[in-house]
Design an enzyme around this catalytic site. Sequence first.
Site, PDB file in Angstrom:
ATOM      1  N   ASP A   7      34.658  31.573  38.574  1.00 21.83           N
ATOM      2  CA  ASP A   7      35.723  30.794  39.179  1.00 21.83           C
ATOM      3  C   ASP A   7      35.325  30.582  40.642  1.00 21.83           C
ATOM      4  O   ASP A   7      34.398  31.227  41.140  1.00 21.83           O
ATOM      5  CB  ASP A   7      37.041  31.569  39.074  1.00 21.83           C
ATOM      6  CG  ASP A   7      38.197  30.860  39.737  1.00 21.83           C
ATOM      7  OD1 ASP A   7      38.291  29.626  39.626  1.00 21.83           O
ATOM      8  OD2 ASP A   7      39.012  31.545  40.382  1.00 21.83           O
ATOM      9  N   ASP A   9      37.872  29.698  43.698  1.00 25.50           N
ATOM     10  CA  ASP A   9      38.846  30.228  44.654  1.00 25.50           C
ATOM     11  C   ASP A   9      39.116  31.699  44.373  1.00 25.50           C
ATOM     12  O   ASP A   9      39.542  32.069  43.278  1.00 25.50           O
ATOM     13  CB  ASP A   9      40.152  29.436  44.573  1.00 25.50           C
ATOM     14  CG  ASP A   9      39.993  28.020  45.109  1.00 25.50           C
ATOM     15  OD1 ASP A   9      39.591  27.875  46.269  1.00 25.50           O
ATOM     16  OD2 ASP A   9      40.255  27.062  44.353  1.00 25.50           O
ATOM     17  N   ASP A 167      39.616  35.986  39.468  1.00 25.57           N
ATOM     18  CA  ASP A 167      40.504  36.764  40.332  1.00 25.57           C
ATOM     19  C   ASP A 167      41.966  36.641  39.954  1.00 25.57           C
ATOM     20  O   ASP A 167      42.766  37.515  40.288  1.00 25.57           O
ATOM     21  CB  ASP A 167      40.347  36.317  41.791  1.00 25.57           C
ATOM     22  CG  ASP A 167      40.902  34.919  42.014  1.00 25.57           C
ATOM     23  OD1 ASP A 167      41.813  34.759  42.848  1.00 25.57           O
ATOM     24  OD2 ASP A 167      40.423  33.974  41.356  1.00 25.57           O
TER      25      ASP A 167
END
Length: 214
Positions: A7, A9, A167
Amino acid sequence: MLAAIFDMDGVIADTNPYHTIAWREYYQRNGKPLSDADFVRYVSGNHNRAIVQHLFDGQTLTDEEAYRLGDEKEALFREIYAPHIVPVPGLPDFLRALKRAGIKTAVGTSAPVENLDFVMEKLGLRDYFDVLLHEKLVSRPKPDPEIYQRAMHLLGVSPEESVIFEDSMTGIRAARAAGARVVGVATTHTVEELQAVADVVIRDFEGLNLEKLL
């Protein structure tokens, strides 16, 4: 592990504090406050269309209107974040280790292509990735696994051969649904929260040993 999929961000760069600033300012400009709890619930890991629908709750937005509103916020984010952008600690060294080991790499982000290009160019990381996927290259956003399934297809690997770094809870659900092993990066959530949903949890990439993931 034959492939590592990231990912963006909160994994490649800890952008979320600056997304929070940008979203709060954008919400405020449109007459609605954004608390920390609402950021985690409605913003973190979610597609912009869902976020602006929450912001403009009660209004029916066309796809064109939703993209325009999301683009306004993302331009604000890039302006705010540009002087502060750095990679998550240890990431460049980890990417170099992946390349030396012959492990394929991809980015799968719900962010717009402008943000993906911004992060790759500012951090000088584009050459470390074999595949770059953003919101407009899939039809279904996370938590649907489409973006990770497509990344694995383009890399020529199976879920069992892949590790996904995420995250957010939304992203972890997508990674789980794609069938890959999941590494939680504790930027948005605590280590304890991620331990309940990820196979491995790291605070950042400092000293991360590939053998731990193979």
